[in-house]
Design a protein around this motif. Structure first.
Motif, PDB file in Angstrom:
ATOM      1  N   ARG A  49       0.822  -1.224   0.000  1.00 58.09           N
ATOM      2  CA  ARG A  49       0.000   0.000   0.000  1.00 58.09           C
ATOM      3  C   ARG A  49       0.847   1.262   0.000  1.00 58.09           C
ATOM      4  NH1 ARG A  49      -2.490   0.243   5.243  1.00 58.09           N
ATOM      5  NH2 ARG A  49      -0.658  -0.974   5.755  1.00 58.09           N
ATOM      6  N   HIS A  50       2.040   1.168   0.603  1.00 61.09           N
ATOM      7  CA  HIS A  50       2.850   2.382   0.782  1.00 61.09           C
ATOM      8  C   HIS A  50       3.813   2.642  -0.373  1.00 61.09           C
ATOM      9  CE1 HIS A  50       1.477   3.000   4.840  1.00 61.09           C
ATOM     10  NE2 HIS A  50       1.778   1.760   5.153  1.00 61.09           N
ATOM     11  N   THR A  51       3.870   1.745  -1.327  1.00 64.18           N
ATOM     12  CA  THR A  51       4.923   1.856  -2.345  1.00 64.18           C
ATOM     13  C   THR A  51       4.580   2.910  -3.395  1.00 64.18           C
ATOM     14  OG1 THR A  51       3.949   0.177  -3.762  1.00 64.18           O
ATOM     15  CG2 THR A  51       5.511  -0.578  -2.092  1.00 64.18           C
ATOM     16  N   ARG A  52       5.623   3.274  -4.135  1.00 66.27           N
ATOM     17  CA  ARG A  52       5.426   4.246  -5.220  1.00 66.27           C
ATOM     18  C   ARG A  52       5.974   3.749  -6.546  1.00 66.27           C
ATOM     19  NH1 ARG A  52       7.553   9.814  -2.887  1.00 66.27           N
ATOM     20  NH2 ARG A  52       9.448   8.585  -2.683  1.00 66.27           N
ATOM     21  N   ASN A  53       6.980   2.882  -6.492  1.00 71.21           N
ATOM     22  CA  ASN A  53       7.628   2.535  -7.764  1.00 71.21           C
ATOM     23  C   ASN A  53       8.275   1.170  -7.732  1.00 71.21           C
ATOM     24  OD1 ASN A  53      10.522   2.729  -6.819  1.00 71.21           O
ATOM     25  ND2 ASN A  53       9.786   4.752  -6.269  1.00 71.21           N
ATOM     26  N   MET A  54       8.691   0.738  -8.927  1.00 73.82           N
ATOM     27  CA  MET A  54       9.326  -0.581  -9.083  1.00 73.82           C
ATOM     28  C   MET A  54      10.490  -0.438 -10.071  1.00 73.82           C
ATOM     29  SD  MET A  54       7.560  -4.179  -9.952  1.00 73.82           S
ATOM     30  CE  MET A  54       6.422  -3.665 -11.207  1.00 73.82           C
ATOM     31  N   ARG A  55      11.563  -1.175  -9.783  1.00 72.65           N
ATOM     32  CA  ARG A  55      12.755  -1.118 -10.641  1.00 72.65           C
ATOM     33  C   ARG A  55      12.723  -2.285 -11.619  1.00 72.65           C
ATOM     34  NH1 ARG A  55      18.448   0.861  -9.553  1.00 72.65           N
ATOM     35  NH2 ARG A  55      17.393   2.011  -7.913  1.00 72.65           N
ATOM     36  N   CYS A  56      12.712  -1.999 -12.909  1.00 73.40           N
ATOM     37  CA  CYS A  56      12.739  -3.060 -13.916  1.00 73.40           C
ATOM     38  C   CYS A  56      13.776  -2.720 -14.977  1.00 73.40           C
ATOM     39  CB  CYS A  56      11.375  -3.176 -14.610  1.00 73.40           C
ATOM     40  SG  CYS A  56      10.081  -3.800 -13.526  1.00 73.40           S
ATOM     41  N   ALA A  57      14.441  -3.752 -15.493  1.00 74.75           N
ATOM     42  CA  ALA A  57      15.387  -3.531 -16.592  1.00 74.75           C
ATOM     43  C   ALA A  57      14.599  -3.243 -17.868  1.00 74.75           C
ATOM     44  CB  ALA A  57      16.256  -4.771 -16.779  1.00 74.75           C
ATOM     45  N   HIS A  58      15.176  -2.413 -18.756  1.00 72.59           N
ATOM     46  CA  HIS A  58      14.551  -2.144 -20.063  1.00 72.59           C
ATOM     47  C   HIS A  58      15.642  -1.674 -21.010  1.00 72.59           C
ATOM     48  CE1 HIS A  58      14.205   1.313 -17.343  1.00 72.59           C
ATOM     49  NE2 HIS A  58      14.483   2.052 -18.388  1.00 72.59           N
ATOM     50  N   ASP A  59      15.493  -2.047 -22.289  1.00 74.33           N
ATOM     51  CA  ASP A  59      16.572  -1.765 -23.241  1.00 74.33           C
ATOM     52  C   ASP A  59      16.443  -0.420 -23.939  1.00 74.33           C
ATOM     53  OD1 ASP A  59      17.927  -4.090 -22.688  1.00 74.33           O
ATOM     54  OD2 ASP A  59      16.663  -5.260 -24.060  1.00 74.33           O
ATOM     55  N   ALA A  60      15.304   0.241 -23.766  1.00 74.21           N
ATOM     56  CA  ALA A  60      15.127   1.546 -24.403  1.00 74.21           C
ATOM     57  C   ALA A  60      14.204   2.387 -23.535  1.00 74.21           C
ATOM     58  CB  ALA A  60      14.505   1.366 -25.793  1.00 74.21           C
ATOM     59  N   ALA A  61      14.231   3.696 -23.767  1.00 70.98           N
ATOM     60  CA  ALA A  61      13.313   4.578 -23.039  1.00 70.98           C
ATOM     61  C   ALA A  61      11.881   4.126 -23.305  1.00 70.98           C
ATOM     62  CB  ALA A  61      13.505   6.014 -23.511  1.00 70.98           C
ATOM     63  N   THR A  62      11.006   4.368 -22.341  1.00 68.78           N
ATOM     64  CA  THR A  62       9.591   4.052 -22.527  1.00 68.78           C
ATOM     65  C   THR A  62       8.809   5.364 -22.412  1.00 68.78           C
ATOM     66  OG1 THR A  62       9.080   3.788 -20.181  1.00 68.78           O
ATOM     67  CG2 THR A  62      10.000   1.862 -21.303  1.00 68.78           C
ATOM     68  N   ASP A  63       7.479   5.246 -22.430  1.00 64.25           N
ATOM     69  CA  ASP A  63       6.641   6.448 -22.285  1.00 64.25           C
ATOM     70  C   ASP A  63       7.003   7.234 -21.035  1.00 64.25           C
ATOM     71  OD1 ASP A  63       5.356   5.632 -24.447  1.00 64.25           O
ATOM     72  OD2 ASP A  63       3.481   5.037 -23.458  1.00 64.25           O
ATOM     73  N   TYR A  69      17.924   0.890 -19.228  1.00 58.96           N
ATOM     74  CA  TYR A  69      18.517   0.417 -17.976  1.00 58.96           C
ATOM     75  C   TYR A  69      18.716  -1.075 -18.207  1.00 58.96           C
ATOM     76  CZ  TYR A  69      19.061  -0.311 -12.899  1.00 58.96           C
ATOM     77  OH  TYR A  69      19.522  -0.630 -11.640  1.00 58.96           O
ATOM     78  N   THR A  70      19.916  -1.404 -18.629  1.00 57.81           N
ATOM     79  CA  THR A  70      20.155  -2.765 -19.099  1.00 57.81           C
ATOM     80  C   THR A  70      20.207  -3.756 -17.939  1.00 57.81           C
ATOM     81  OG1 THR A  70      22.534  -2.517 -18.922  1.00 57.81           O
ATOM     82  CG2 THR A  70      21.529  -1.896 -21.039  1.00 57.81           C
ATOM     83  N   GLU A  71      20.059  -5.032 -18.301  1.00 55.90           N
ATOM     84  CA  GLU A  71      20.157  -6.085 -17.281  1.00 55.90           C
ATOM     85  C   GLU A  71      21.499  -5.988 -16.560  1.00 55.90           C
ATOM     86  OE1 GLU A  71      19.152 -10.153 -18.389  1.00 55.90           O
ATOM     87  OE2 GLU A  71      17.951  -9.370 -20.039  1.00 55.90           O
ATOM     88  N   GLU A  72      22.547  -5.746 -17.342  1.00 49.28           N
ATOM     89  CA  GLU A  72      23.884  -5.718 -16.759  1.00 49.28           C
ATOM     90  C   GLU A  72      24.024  -4.569 -15.748  1.00 49.28           C
ATOM     91  OE1 GLU A  72      25.618  -8.332 -17.241  1.00 49.28           O
ATOM     92  OE2 GLU A  72      27.228  -7.595 -15.949  1.00 49.28           O
ATOM     93  N   GLU A  73      23.456  -3.413 -16.117  1.00 50.23           N
ATOM     94  CA  GLU A  73      23.564  -2.271 -15.205  1.00 50.23           C
ATOM     95  C   GLU A  73      22.775  -2.528 -13.922  1.00 50.23           C
ATOM     96  OE1 GLU A  73      22.445   1.495 -16.925  1.00 50.23           O
ATOM     97  OE2 GLU A  73      22.947   2.547 -15.066  1.00 50.23           O
ATOM     98  N   PHE A  74      21.588  -3.120 -14.063  1.00 52.98           N
ATOM     99  CA  PHE A  74      20.769  -3.481 -12.902  1.00 52.98           C
ATOM    100  C   PHE A  74      21.576  -4.432 -12.012  1.00 52.98           C
ATOM    101  CE2 PHE A  74      16.029  -4.598 -11.792  1.00 52.98           C
ATOM    102  CZ  PHE A  74      16.348  -4.661 -10.442  1.00 52.98           C
ATOM    103  N   TRP A  75      22.181  -5.444 -12.644  1.00 55.91           N
ATOM    104  CA  TRP A  75      22.971  -6.414 -11.878  1.00 55.91           C
ATOM    105  C   TRP A  75      24.117  -5.724 -11.138  1.00 55.91           C
ATOM    106  CZ3 TRP A  75      23.784 -10.291  -9.039  1.00 55.91           C
ATOM    107  CH2 TRP A  75      25.061 -10.803  -8.839  1.00 55.91           C
ATOM    108  N   GLU A  76      24.806  -4.816 -11.844  1.00 52.57           N
ATOM    109  CA  GLU A  76      25.935  -4.132 -11.189  1.00 52.57           C
ATOM    110  C   GLU A  76      25.458  -3.291 -10.001  1.00 52.57           C
ATOM    111  OE1 GLU A  76      27.885  -2.181 -14.433  1.00 52.57           O
ATOM    112  OE2 GLU A  76      28.573  -4.116 -15.198  1.00 52.57           O
ATOM    113  N   ASP A  77      24.310  -2.645 -10.168  1.00 55.95           N
ATOM    114  CA  ASP A  77      23.755  -1.859  -9.050  1.00 55.95           C
ATOM    115  C   ASP A  77      23.451  -2.766  -7.857  1.00 55.95           C
ATOM    116  OD1 ASP A  77      23.923   0.522 -10.379  1.00 55.95           O
ATOM    117  OD2 ASP A  77      21.832   0.569 -11.023  1.00 55.95           O
ATOM    118  N   LEU A  78      22.849  -3.922  -8.159  1.00 57.50           N
ATOM    119  CA  LEU A  78      22.480  -4.850  -7.084  1.00 57.50           C
ATOM    120  C   LEU A  78      23.735  -5.404  -6.397  1.00 57.50           C
ATOM    121  CD1 LEU A  78      19.898  -6.068  -5.851  1.00 57.50           C
ATOM    122  CD2 LEU A  78      20.230  -8.034  -7.338  1.00 57.50           C
TER     123      LEU A  78
END
Ligand SMILES: Cc1cc2nc3c(=O)[nH]c(=O)nc-3n(C[C@H](O)[C@H](O)[C@H](O)COP(=O)(O)OP(=O)(O)OC[C@H]3O[C@@H](n4cnc5c(N)ncnc54)[C@H](O)[C@@H]3O)c2cc1C
Length: 465
Positions: A49-63, A69-78
């Motif tokens: 109920r309290h959340t605002r957002n979710m982190r997902c990998a994606h290969d190009a900008a979206t709407d 935000y590539t899989e590799e970059e997500f992995w490196e952040d994690l």
């Protein structure tokens, strides 16, 4: 009317994001599904109920996302935030699957909105739910109900019958009594144990009594405890959790996002002895906000005070509670019940150590102290312009990481290393598989959505076989 005498294909315990993703996914795979949510309907949905957002990998900008935000970059952040304390195979699997979640969650009725501005700068990596977590949940519940998922509220699961790694039945509270529920498979999505102060006390001692719980009071870890006692393999350090500094005046539970303080980098933070204890300017706020809960937890009485002056008063997002205000540092100390001389001394020594620079809180600027321990490495400005302000802060526990171990099918592993015959887990209850420590904003919802979807699908298939 929900008929508890029938045997369901899939029983989902919990009523948050992980549970709903599992329920919808199982139902779309053809299973009959029952969701048992401990909370009454108004409070359904746990911490989600309290959340605002979710982190997902994606290969190009979206709407709504500004760039790839590539899989590799997500992995490196994690990898960086966990210091390597993560199950690489599972984490990489989650990240790969997260790409698909961006579209899948929309198919379940959830809508995105552009990133909210403010403190954490997530416009490229995190998608925001239109209307926030509550609206997201409402959409998931509506979809689940339309698909024919049965949902019971006020339905706390009190006991689980598990034999040799196989779920048999659950006992659920109904009014003053209990009812037995049978199902071919179980998805445990009942959150962590953050709202169970007695359990937290086992690892934190009396300090736990001073913790505030940012989310639902219903995440008491009862299902986690039952699973671990009945043979599920545990993962994660019980002291590891996500904890931020929140206003000490916040309610014990469910204060939510508006009690979090993001003003640390604009001032100094002192403990109840009026002494500084950590570098407030160590790194940019998105990389440091999640350490302040633990830092305050280590202070006497688990209380601290963010001190700043009029020059910073409008530089950050205001919170629910107004700052405590005074015309002098000594008066401010009195209002906070701190020793005025001690606070004047701390502020005076800090001011004397500040070196001139060009202030810019969006970069690692050159405003720093010299010859002071601990230093303030960036954004150091003299605290000298009245009125003076303070926010009292305490550790705000978001969620715990101790959990049940799972494999890539979200299937629980038992203590002997063998996969459970019919038990799956998703969300906070298994977050420790991915988060050994640390946190990257928005990963909580990624864990719940990805493993919830997988758990539901696998449970449905398991139930058929
Ligand atoms: C203030 C706040 C802000 C947050 N913001 C974000 C954010 O923006 N992005 C992000 O990724 N994460 C965020 N998080 C973390 C996020 O909320 C969790 O990671 C996520 O919601 C977990 O989902 P879940 O389904 O596993 O648990 P929950 O949503 O907490 O659901 C657990 C459910 O289990 C039920 N339950 C518990 N015990 C029983 C029982 N015995 N029987 C039946 N039901 C039971 C509870 O009632 C609850 O419905 C935030 C958390 C808080 C507190």
């Amino acid at each position: 009317m929900v008929d508890l005498s029938r045997k369901y294909d899939v029983l989902v315990i919990g009523g948050g994001n992980a549970a709903l993703c599992a329920a919808i996914s199982a139902r779309r795979d053809g299973a009959s599904v029952l969701v048992l949510e401990a909370a009454p309907k108004f409070y359904r949905g746990g911490n989600t109920r309290h959340t605002r957002n979710m982190r997902c990998a994606h290969d190009a900008a979206t709407d709504i996302l500004t760039g790839p935000y590539t899989e590799e970059e997500f992995w490196e952040d994690l990898l960086r935030v966990t210091g390597g304390e993560t199950d690489e195979e599972l984490a990489r699997h989650m990240i790969a699957e997260s790409k698909d979640i961006l579209g899948w969650i929309v198919e379940q009725g959830v809508r995105w909105q552009p990133s909210l501005g403010g403190t954490l700068g997530l416009g490229r990596t995190n998608s925001f739910f239109l209307g926030g977590g509550r609206a997201m949940l409402n959409a998931l519940y509506l979809t689940a109900e339309r698909l024919g998922v049965d949902v019971l509220y006020d339905a706390e699961v009190m006991d689980l019958d598990i034999a040799d790694g196989m779920f048999m039945s659950a006992a659920v509270r109904r009014g003053d009594g209990r009812a037995a529920v049978t199902a071919s498979t179980l998805v445990a999505a009942a959150g962590g144990f953050e709202a169970n102060i007695e359990w937290l006390r086992q690892y934190w001692g009396e300090a736990a009594d001073n913790f505030l719980i940012r989310g639902t009071p219903y995440n008491r870890g009862s299902i986690l405890k039952m699973l671990l006692e009945k043979g599920a393999q545990e993962i994660g350090d019980p002291r590891q959790c996500h904890a931020v500094a929140i206003d000490a005046r916040a309610p014990k539970f469910d204060g939510g996002i508006i009690t979090r303080h993001d003003s640390v980098v604009f001032g100094i933070v002192v403990n109840r002895d009026a002494e500084r204890f950590y570098d407030e300017g160590e790194d940019v706020w998105p990389k440091r906000y999640a350490i302040w809960g633990r830092l305050v937890a280590a202070q006497p009485g688990q209380i601290a005070y963010i001190i700043f002056d009029a020059s910073s008063a409008n530089s950050f997002m205001p919170t629910l509670f107004p700052p405590i205000e005074a015309s002098s540092v000594a008066e401010l100390a009195s209002r906070l019940e701190l020793d005025p001389a001690a606070l004047e001394n701390t502020v005076g020594r800090f001011n004397a150590a500040v070196r001139p620079g060009t202030f810019d809180h969006t970069i690692l600027d050159d405003c720093r102290t010299e010859g002071l321990t601990p230093p303030k490495s960036h954004w150091a400005r003299r605290i000298e312009t009245p009125p003076f302000y303070a926010y009292p802060v305490r550790p705000g526990i978001t969620f715990t990481y101790l959990g049940t171990r799972v494999n890539k099918q979200a299937r629980m592993l038992m203590k002997d290393g063998k996969p459970s015959a019919n038990m799956f887990a998703a969300g906070e209850i298994m977050a420790g598989n991915v988060l050994g420590k640390g946190y990257a904003a928005g990963v909580g919802m990624t864990i719940g959505s990805v493993f919830g979807r997988i758990a539901g699908r696998e449970a449905a298939r398991n139930g058929r076989n």
